[in-house]
Design a protein around this motif. Structure first.
Motif, mmCIF file in Angstrom:
data_model
loop_
_atom_site.group_PDB
_atom_site.id
_atom_site.type_symbol
_atom_site.label_atom_id
_atom_site.label_comp_id
_atom_site.label_asym_id
_atom_site.label_seq_id
_atom_site.Cartn_x
_atom_site.Cartn_y
_atom_site.Cartn_z
ATOM 1 N N SER A 65 -19.910 22.195 -33.146
ATOM 2 C CA SER A 65 -19.063 21.319 -33.951
ATOM 3 C C SER A 65 -17.728 21.971 -34.270
ATOM 4 N N THR A 66 -17.701 23.311 -34.274
ATOM 5 C CA THR A 66 -16.485 24.050 -34.628
ATOM 6 C C THR A 66 -15.608 24.377 -33.422
ATOM 7 N N THR A 67 -16.068 24.090 -32.216
ATOM 8 C CA THR A 67 -15.268 24.339 -31.021
ATOM 9 C C THR A 67 -14.126 23.326 -30.934
ATOM 10 N N TYR A 68 -12.915 23.818 -30.676
ATOM 11 C CA TYR A 68 -11.788 22.892 -30.528
ATOM 12 C C TYR A 68 -11.840 22.263 -29.134
ATOM 13 N N VAL A 69 -11.851 20.932 -29.084
ATOM 14 C CA VAL A 69 -11.888 20.178 -27.825
ATOM 15 C C VAL A 69 -10.816 19.094 -27.894
ATOM 16 N N ASN A 70 -10.126 18.854 -26.807
ATOM 17 C CA ASN A 70 -9.119 17.784 -26.771
ATOM 18 C C ASN A 70 -9.807 16.431 -26.563
ATOM 19 N N TYR A 71 -10.543 16.014 -27.583
ATOM 20 C CA TYR A 71 -11.306 14.763 -27.485
ATOM 21 C C TYR A 71 -10.392 13.557 -27.247
ATOM 22 N N GLY A 72 -9.113 13.675 -27.571
ATOM 23 C CA GLY A 72 -8.201 12.565 -27.339
ATOM 24 C C GLY A 72 -8.036 12.217 -25.872
ATOM 25 N N SER A 73 -8.462 13.131 -24.976
ATOM 26 C CA SER A 73 -8.371 12.866 -23.530
ATOM 27 C C SER A 73 -9.525 12.022 -23.016
ATOM 28 N N LEU A 74 -10.517 11.763 -23.851
ATOM 29 C CA LEU A 74 -11.648 10.941 -23.431
ATOM 30 C C LEU A 74 -11.217 9.476 -23.293
ATOM 31 N N PRO A 75 -11.887 8.698 -22.428
ATOM 32 C CA PRO A 75 -11.517 7.281 -22.257
ATOM 33 C C PRO A 75 -11.550 6.498 -23.566
ATOM 34 N N GLN A 76 -12.499 6.823 -24.455
ATOM 35 C CA GLN A 76 -12.604 6.128 -25.735
ATOM 36 C C GLN A 76 -11.719 6.746 -26.810
ATOM 37 N N GLY A 77 -11.027 7.825 -26.456
ATOM 38 C CA GLY A 77 -10.200 8.489 -27.443
ATOM 39 C C GLY A 77 -11.023 9.363 -28.379
ATOM 40 N N GLN A 78 -10.371 9.868 -29.413
ATOM 41 C CA GLN A 78 -11.028 10.742 -30.384
ATOM 42 C C GLN A 78 -11.575 9.944 -31.548
ATOM 43 N N ALA A 79 -12.828 10.232 -31.910
ATOM 44 C CA ALA A 79 -13.471 9.557 -33.035
ATOM 45 C C ALA A 79 -13.152 10.285 -34.334
ATOM 46 N N THR A 80 -13.548 9.697 -35.446
ATOM 47 C CA THR A 80 -13.291 10.311 -36.747
ATOM 48 C C THR A 80 -14.329 11.361 -37.106
ATOM 49 N N SER A 81 -15.481 11.357 -36.439
ATOM 50 C CA SER A 81 -16.533 12.336 -36.730
ATOM 51 C C SER A 81 -16.788 13.223 -35.520
ATOM 52 N N THR A 82 -17.088 14.499 -35.780
ATOM 53 C CA THR A 82 -17.385 15.428 -34.694
ATOM 54 C C THR A 82 -18.646 15.008 -33.948
ATOM 55 N N LYS A 83 -19.616 14.477 -34.674
ATOM 56 C CA LYS A 83 -20.868 14.025 -34.052
ATOM 57 C C LYS A 83 -20.598 12.972 -32.992
ATOM 58 N N GLU A 84 -19.755 12.003 -33.308
ATOM 59 C CA GLU A 84 -19.428 10.950 -32.342
ATOM 60 C C GLU A 84 -18.586 11.506 -31.200
ATOM 61 N N ASN A 85 -17.709 12.463 -31.483
ATOM 62 C CA ASN A 85 -16.914 13.069 -30.417
ATOM 63 C C ASN A 85 -17.790 13.773 -29.396
ATOM 64 N N ILE A 86 -18.795 14.507 -29.881
ATOM 65 C CA ILE A 86 -19.714 15.193 -28.964
ATOM 66 C C ILE A 86 -20.507 14.180 -28.156
ATOM 67 N N ARG A 87 -20.924 13.094 -28.793
ATOM 68 C CA ARG A 87 -21.651 12.044 -28.058
ATOM 69 C C ARG A 87 -20.761 11.440 -26.972
ATOM 70 N N ARG A 88 -19.505 11.171 -27.294
ATOM 71 C CA ARG A 88 -18.581 10.599 -26.308
ATOM 72 C C ARG A 88 -18.310 11.573 -25.166
ATOM 73 N N LEU A 89 -18.194 12.852 -25.495
ATOM 74 C CA LEU A 89 -17.966 13.848 -24.445
ATOM 75 C C LEU A 89 -19.152 13.901 -23.489
ATOM 76 N N ALA A 90 -20.376 13.923 -24.040
ATOM 77 C CA ALA A 90 -21.565 13.948 -23.187
ATOM 78 C C ALA A 90 -21.644 12.698 -22.323
ATOM 79 N N SER A 91 -21.332 11.540 -22.909
ATOM 80 C CA SER A 91 -21.355 10.284 -22.153
ATOM 81 C C SER A 91 -20.323 10.307 -21.027
ATOM 82 N N HIS A 92 -19.154 10.865 -21.292
ATOM 83 C CA HIS A 92 -18.108 10.943 -20.260
ATOM 84 C C HIS A 92 -18.536 11.854 -19.109
ATOM 85 N N ILE A 93 -19.132 12.996 -19.442
ATOM 86 C CA ILE A 93 -19.591 13.917 -18.399
ATOM 87 C C ILE A 93 -20.633 13.248 -17.522
ATOM 88 N N LEU A 94 -21.556 12.524 -18.136
ATOM 89 C CA LEU A 94 -22.605 11.839 -17.367
ATOM 90 C C LEU A 94 -22.013 10.749 -16.475
#
Length: 282
Positions: free
Chosen positions: A214-243
């Protein structure tokens, strides 16, 4: 200290400096962690700096106690004139510092030094002491193996950058599996999420994952859905994008339910469970 100086005045100055540094780390760490300010995160501020700041603040209590009990020798006095001062140096562990107390009996137990994925040396308990791991851990990014300090999402690949400036870069087709887990709710973990991205490996070798917390800096704004307001949702979106970039990546049922069904992630009930899980990696 200059000759003729006042030890109490010197101690007051040091205490004030430590108190100031600790306060700055806690305040700006909270701002970086709660509001995810990129500039502060780039400077390394976050939950880790909050822990360091608290340790600094607790150390100040030790300075005050020394001053109040008069354990600093005055000018012209020999250290031996104070029988309460132990001339033998003591080695304090991170756990001792976090409580502001003297070195514990366990500090004398020989410990082995190892280098983790961040390139930082840490003190780890000897084999068979995994039960005390959660008590001796300080900021997680310095104590867990394989943790990326920064992760960059690119159109064709994922890049991990570590504290020692080393980098790892994998194309989407070079990844084999994902695992998402939640740490226990006890401090300092407080239910933080863990995302392990495991690359393809050669037969007979152990994998070394890209580990995102949760503390790792990631450019979540590069995801197709953009950056979420919660780190939990950002990690979920990142995993979904990788898959979505590699359909052959394997995920266990718990990870799949979290990513695709929005279910709570599988949680380690204790750090001993995490140690057992982490042992599968090389």
């Amino acid at each position: 200290m200059a000759k003729g100086g006042d030890p109490d005045r010197f101690l007051n100055i040091v205490s004030a400096l430590v108190l100031f540094v600790g306060g700055v780390l806690v305040v700006f760490g909270l701002i970086a962690a709660l509001f995810e300010v990129p500039l502060l995160r780039d400077l390394g501020l976050g939950w880790g700096s909050i822990v360091f700041g608290i340790i600094f603040l607790l150390i100040v209590r030790g300075f005050v106690a020394i001053r109040d009990t008069g354990k600093i020798p005055r000018e012209g006095e020999a250290a031996g004139a104070h029988p309460s001062i132990n001339p033998t140096p003591q080695i304090s562990t991170a756990a001792d510092l976090s409580t502001g107390g003297p070195p514990s009996a366990s500090s004398a137990v020989p410990k082995s030094v190892s280098f983790v994925g961040t390139g930082q040396p840490i003190i780890q308990p000897d084999a068979g002491r995994a039960d005390v791991l959660s008590k001796s851990l300080t900021p997680e990014i310095l104590n867990l193996r394989f943790v990326a300090y920064r992760c960059e999402i690119a159109p064709d690949y994922l890049k991990a950058i570590y504290q020692n400036a080393t980098q790892k870069e994998f194309k989407w087709l070079e990844l084999s599996s994902l695992v998402i887990r939640q740490f226990p709710f006890q401090e300092p973990w407080e239910g933080k999420l863990l995302l392990d991205i495991i690359p393809n490996i050669v037969a007979g070798e152990k994998a070394q994952p890209i580990r995102i917390l949760s503390t790792t800096y990631v450019n979540y704004g590069s995801l197709p859905q953009g950056q979420a307001t919660s780190t939990k949702e950002n990690i979920r979106r990142l995993a979904s994008h990788i898959l979505s970039q590699n359909r052959s990546i394997f995920v266990d049922p718990g990870t799949d339910y979290f990513v695709h069904a929005g279910q709570p992630p599988v949680r380690f009930l204790s750090m001993s469970q995490f140690v057992e899980y982490d042992s599968r990696y090389g």
